[in-house]
Design a protein around this motif. Sequence first.
Motif, short mmCIF file in Angstrom:
data_model
loop_
_atom_site.label_atom_id
_atom_site.label_comp_id
_atom_site.label_asym_id
_atom_site.label_seq_id
_atom_site.Cartn_x
_atom_site.Cartn_y
_atom_site.Cartn_z
N TYR A 1 0.87 -1.09 -0.04
CA TYR A 1 0.12 -0.19 -0.08
C TYR A 1 0.99 1.21 0.05
CZ TYR A 1 -3.23 3.56 1.72
OH TYR A 1 -3.88 4.84 1.86
N ASN A 2 0.63 2.13 -0.90
CA ASN A 2 1.24 3.36 -1.00
C ASN A 2 0.40 4.61 -0.83
OD1 ASN A 2 2.70 5.79 -1.90
ND2 ASN A 2 3.96 4.74 -3.49
N VAL A 3 0.43 5.36 0.31
CA VAL A 3 -0.58 6.51 0.76
C VAL A 3 -0.53 7.38 -0.49
CG1 VAL A 3 -0.53 6.18 3.21
CG2 VAL A 3 1.10 7.82 2.01
N PHE A 4 0.44 7.54 -1.18
CA PHE A 4 1.04 8.60 -2.11
C PHE A 4 -0.03 8.35 -3.40
CE2 PHE A 4 4.38 9.18 0.84
CZ PHE A 4 3.74 10.33 1.32
N LYS A 5 -0.49 7.08 -3.63
CA LYS A 5 -1.26 6.51 -4.85
C LYS A 5 -2.56 6.30 -4.58
CE LYS A 5 2.75 4.59 -7.35
NZ LYS A 5 3.46 3.46 -7.88
N ASP A 6 -3.07 6.86 -3.19
CA ASP A 6 -4.57 6.88 -2.67
C ASP A 6 -5.10 8.03 -3.13
OD1 ASP A 6 -6.70 6.73 -1.28
OD2 ASP A 6 -5.88 5.38 0.30
N ASP A 7 -6.24 7.96 -4.00
CA ASP A 7 -6.97 9.17 -4.46
C ASP A 7 -7.62 9.93 -3.30
OD1 ASP A 7 -5.69 9.11 -6.99
OD2 ASP A 7 -7.37 7.96 -7.78
N ALA A 8 -8.25 8.78 -2.47
CA ALA A 8 -8.89 9.63 -1.35
C ALA A 8 -8.17 10.46 -0.38
CB ALA A 8 -9.72 8.47 -0.84
N TYR A 9 -6.87 9.71 -0.23
CA TYR A 9 -5.97 10.52 0.68
C TYR A 9 -5.36 11.71 0.21
CZ TYR A 9 -1.70 11.19 3.06
OH TYR A 9 -0.81 11.87 3.96
N MET A 10 -4.87 11.74 -1.30
CA MET A 10 -4.31 12.98 -1.81
C MET A 10 -5.53 13.99 -1.96
SD MET A 10 -1.50 11.76 -2.22
CE MET A 10 -0.68 13.06 -2.96
N GLN A 11 -6.56 13.64 -1.57
CA GLN A 11 -7.56 14.80 -1.85
C GLN A 11 -7.72 15.54 -0.29
OE1 GLN A 11 -11.21 13.49 -3.43
NE2 GLN A 11 -10.09 12.63 -5.34
N GLN A 12 -7.09 14.84 0.71
CA GLN A 12 -7.27 15.48 1.81
C GLN A 12 -6.11 16.62 2.34
OE1 GLN A 12 -9.76 14.44 3.83
NE2 GLN A 12 -10.23 13.07 2.21
N VAL A 13 -6.37 17.47 3.15
CA VAL A 13 -5.40 18.56 3.78
C VAL A 13 -4.35 17.71 4.33
CG1 VAL A 13 -5.04 20.66 5.04
CG2 VAL A 13 -7.30 20.08 3.80
N ARG A 14 -3.26 17.70 3.70
CA ARG A 14 -1.96 16.80 4.28
C ARG A 14 -1.00 17.69 5.00
NH1 ARG A 14 -2.39 15.67 -0.76
NH2 ARG A 14 -0.05 15.72 -0.98
N HIS A 15 -0.97 19.00 4.85
CA HIS A 15 0.24 19.70 5.63
C HIS A 15 -0.03 19.54 7.17
CE1 HIS A 15 -3.02 22.87 5.46
NE2 HIS A 15 -2.76 22.81 6.67
N ILE A 16 1.30 19.84 7.75
CA ILE A 16 1.36 19.64 9.32
C ILE A 16 1.26 21.14 10.00
CG2 ILE A 16 2.83 19.11 11.12
CD1 ILE A 16 3.99 16.84 9.22
N GLU A 17 0.19 21.23 10.64
CA GLU A 17 0.03 22.56 11.09
C GLU A 17 0.62 22.74 12.55
OE1 GLU A 17 -4.14 24.36 13.00
OE2 GLU A 17 -3.95 24.63 10.45
N TYR A 18 1.36 23.60 12.72
CA TYR A 18 1.98 24.12 14.11
C TYR A 18 1.29 25.29 14.74
CZ TYR A 18 5.48 25.94 17.53
OH TYR A 18 5.96 26.51 18.44
N GLN A 19 0.78 24.90 16.18
CA GLN A 19 0.22 26.13 16.79
C GLN A 19 0.92 26.29 17.95
OE1 GLN A 19 -3.84 25.21 17.88
NE2 GLN A 19 -4.26 27.24 16.93
N ASN A 20 1.23 27.52 18.41
CA ASN A 20 1.90 27.88 19.61
C ASN A 20 0.61 28.42 20.59
OD1 ASN A 20 3.26 29.12 21.75
ND2 ASN A 20 4.92 29.21 20.84
#
Length: 152
Positions: A1-20
Amino acid sequence: YNVFKDDAYMQQVRHIEYQNAQTGETIILDDSNLSKYGPATEVLYEMIQSIINGNADAYNDLFSSNYYKENDPEEPFRMQPLYDIRITRLKESDMAGYTMYEFDVEYKICGNDGTFRTDIGHHESRKQHFVLSDSTGPDVLIDQINQYVNKR
């Protein structure tokens, strides 16, 4: 399984948010700005990357001997399609001879297959409290992962 070839996953917000939590600052973490937010943030960023990439060895290397006194290393797991990822810095404390950092981490797993976490379902999130320190050597490592419990 390669997450980067999963269309449903690639449509999600994948960045990492940092909050202080102290300053209210919120930014998107990436390799270009990561070092500005300290070694504990870098460890948690690497932890997220190792989960996404299904790298249990890299994941286990981020934990201290303090953690392993009460916990076993993570067994191998498949690539995990993490999204809606947030790392929240709560506080930093100077202790006797070392520094302790506290963070909350939350994310969702698209189509969770249970090879990494069985406590959350598909498109669910459960915030975890992380305690990191440099108490066991020169590197900041994860000492504890605590689960929040909802009281009703």
